[in-house]
Design an enzyme around this catalytic site. Structure first.
Site, PDB file in Angstrom:
ATOM      1  CE  LYS A 262       5.052   3.388   7.157  1.00 36.02           C
ATOM      2  NZ  LYS A 262       4.061   3.153   6.111  1.00 36.02           N
TER       3      LYS A 262
ATOM      4  CG  ASP B  87       1.697   5.097  -0.935  1.00 37.17           C
ATOM      5  OD1 ASP B  87       2.802   5.468  -0.496  1.00 37.17           O
ATOM      6  OD2 ASP B  87       0.794   4.628  -0.204  1.00 37.17           O
TER       7      ASP B  87
ATOM      8  CD1 TRP C 247       0.439   0.064   3.035  1.00 35.30           C
ATOM      9  CD2 TRP C 247      -1.205   1.250   3.994  1.00 35.30           C
ATOM     10  NE1 TRP C 247       0.628   0.037   4.388  1.00 35.30           N
ATOM     11  CE2 TRP C 247      -0.353   0.756   4.998  1.00 35.30           C
ATOM     12  CE3 TRP C 247      -2.314   2.017   4.373  1.00 35.30           C
ATOM     13  CZ2 TRP C 247      -0.557   1.013   6.362  1.00 35.30           C
ATOM     14  CZ3 TRP C 247      -2.533   2.271   5.723  1.00 35.30           C
ATOM     15  CH2 TRP C 247      -1.656   1.774   6.703  1.00 35.30           C
TER      16      TRP C 247
HETATM   17  C1  LIG Z   1       2.542   3.315   6.186  1.00 38.74           C
HETATM   18  C2  LIG Z   1       1.963   3.451   4.836  1.00 38.74           C
HETATM   19  C3  LIG Z   1       0.815   4.225   4.608  1.00 38.74           C
HETATM   20  C4  LIG Z   1       0.069   4.922   5.728  1.00 38.74           C
HETATM   21  O1  LIG Z   1       0.763   6.048   6.122  1.00 38.74           O
HETATM   22  P1  LIG Z   1       0.167   7.113   7.181  1.00 38.74           P
HETATM   23  O2  LIG Z   1       1.247   8.145   7.202  1.00 38.74           O
HETATM   24  O3  LIG Z   1      -0.012   6.402   8.469  1.00 38.74           O
HETATM   25  O4  LIG Z   1      -1.095   7.643   6.623  1.00 38.74           O
HETATM   26  C5  LIG Z   1       0.367   4.334   3.311  1.00 38.74           C
HETATM   27  N1  LIG Z   1       1.004   3.739   2.279  1.00 38.74           N
HETATM   28  C6  LIG Z   1       2.090   2.977   2.476  1.00 38.74           C
HETATM   29  C7  LIG Z   1       2.755   2.323   1.311  1.00 38.74           C
HETATM   30  C8  LIG Z   1       2.615   2.814   3.752  1.00 38.74           C
HETATM   31  O5  LIG Z   1       3.712   2.057   3.934  1.00 38.74           O
END
Ligand SMILES: *Cc1c(COP(=O)(O)O)cnc(C)c1O
Length: 360
Positions: free
Chosen positions: A195, A171, A101
């Site tokens: 999540k 993030d 990511w």
């Molecule tokens: C799942 C995830 C993403 C991607 O998220 P989307 O909503 O599908 O764009 C990005 N960063 C992290 C840390 C994730 O767990």
């Protein structure tokens, strides 16, 4: 009706109480005679929902007044672009590569400017967090970027990087609201909610006011400016009303159990149960350096692909689902998000103990 223990990395388990409440309010939301799904985003009923959601997340994280809370769309992937478009004024940024990511975010930022990779654990398939105490931070860097919990690899950055005065962007998608967080250490924090917080479709960004500006990169579309959403209090266009309502319910659930300190204790207790078992097992092994282990995502392997597949399929039959690891790591991964009860982890560990006896 039978609910399973769902170890999915995302979209993921939600608190059963929250789902029951939403079900009870489905046809008639508090005397409005309609579902929240059918409601105008300009209605007073929805205004109350989004105002309370914002206040509740502010209370949970202790967000200071000089930070805005924005409910956005487009997933974390859209943030990979919005971050550079809004913050990369010198067109330079420093990225720390701790997984897929972070890599995707860095690649996206490279569309807009110069990206320095100031630390990486790619050479070891991201199984550890590099030392972040003294990085070669670029003098011109507009920000330093991290992915704080690496959903796929199961690592967490526990010691934030020394950014040498630069703003930190994080993030936190897969650890959002799993423990307290000092927002003032960041310029911008964002997380996709699917999540740990709610149904897919919302990204929550918490951003310091001085970073919300008009002088974004030329060509930035209106919808991709933080300022657009900050000025309109997240109601510039039709937001994902129902999903925001569900996030709001999860915030209230978190407050009712005692807040993020209590949530953290619960998460630590769950993770310890699984990690202690992995450390004592002769069949299963954790894949991550112990000091960098995530409380949320726990990858593990047997070392034998066929046995891994057998494990996943027998676990599924036993009601322990979505344990297959990400395709880039293989093996298994158990995600132990906030709404996974202790009983679920206990059931998993008991299942693993039995599987180990039968297969060694
Ligand atoms: C799942 C995830 C993403 C991607 O998220 P989307 O909503 O599908 O764009 C990005 N960063 C992290 C840390 C994730 O767990």
């Amino acid at each position: 009706m039978k609910r399973v223990f769902n170890f999915s990395a995302g979209p993921a388990v939600l608190p059963e109480e929250v789902l029951r409440e939403a079900a009870a309010e489905m046809l008639d939301y508090r005397g409005t005679g309609m579902s929240v799904m059918e409601m105008s985003h300009r209605s007073s009923a929805f205004q109350t929902i989004i105002d309370e959601a914002e206040q509740d997340i502010r209370d949970l994280l202790g967000i200071p007044a000089n930070y805005k809370v924005l409910f956005l769309q487009g997933g974390a992937h859209t943030q990979f672009a919005m971050v550079p478009m809004n913050l990369m004024r010198n067109r330079v940024a420093d990225y720390i590569l701790t997984g897929n990511w972070a890599k995707k975010a860095a690649d996206e930022a490279a569309i807009f400017g110069k990206v320095n990779i100031v630390a990486s654990s790619k050479e070891a398939t991201y199984t550890y967090i590099p030392d972040l105490s003294d990085l070669p931070i670029d003098e011109d860097a507009d920000y330093v970027y991290i992915c704080q919990n690496n959903t796929i690899y199961g690592t967490t950055i526990k010691q934030l990087p020394n950014t040498k005065g630069k703003d930190l962007v994080s993030d936190v998608s897969s650890m959002f609201l799993s423990e307290p967080m000092d927002v003032t250490k960041y310029g911008l924090v964002y997380g996709g909610v699917q999540k740990n917080v709610g149904p897919a479709g919302v990204v929550i960004a918490i951003i310091r006011e001085d970073l919300i500006r008009d002088d974004v990169l030329p060509g930035t579309p209106t919808m991709l400016k933080y300022k657009t959403h900050a000025d309109a209090k997240s109601l510039y266009n039709t937001p994902p009303c129902y999903n925001i309502y569900m996030c709001g319910k999860v915030f209230k659930w978190l407050k009712a159990i005692g807040g993020l300190e209590v949530m953290k204790e619960r998460n630590e207790k769950k993770a310890k149960l699984l990690y202690d078992f992995l450390d004592s097992s002769s069949l299963f092994k954790g894949t991550v350096r112990a000091c960098d282990r995530s409380l949320m995502n726990v990858p593990f392997v047997t070392g034998d692909k066929d046995l891994d597949a057998k494990f996943v399929s027998e676990a599924t039959a036993a009601g322990l689902v979505n344990l297959k690891g990400h395709r880039s790591v293989g093996g298994m991964r158990a995600s132990l998000y906030n709404a996974m009860p202790y009983e679920g982890v206990k059931a998993l560990v008991e299942f693993m103990e039995n599987f180990e006896k039968e297969n060694s």
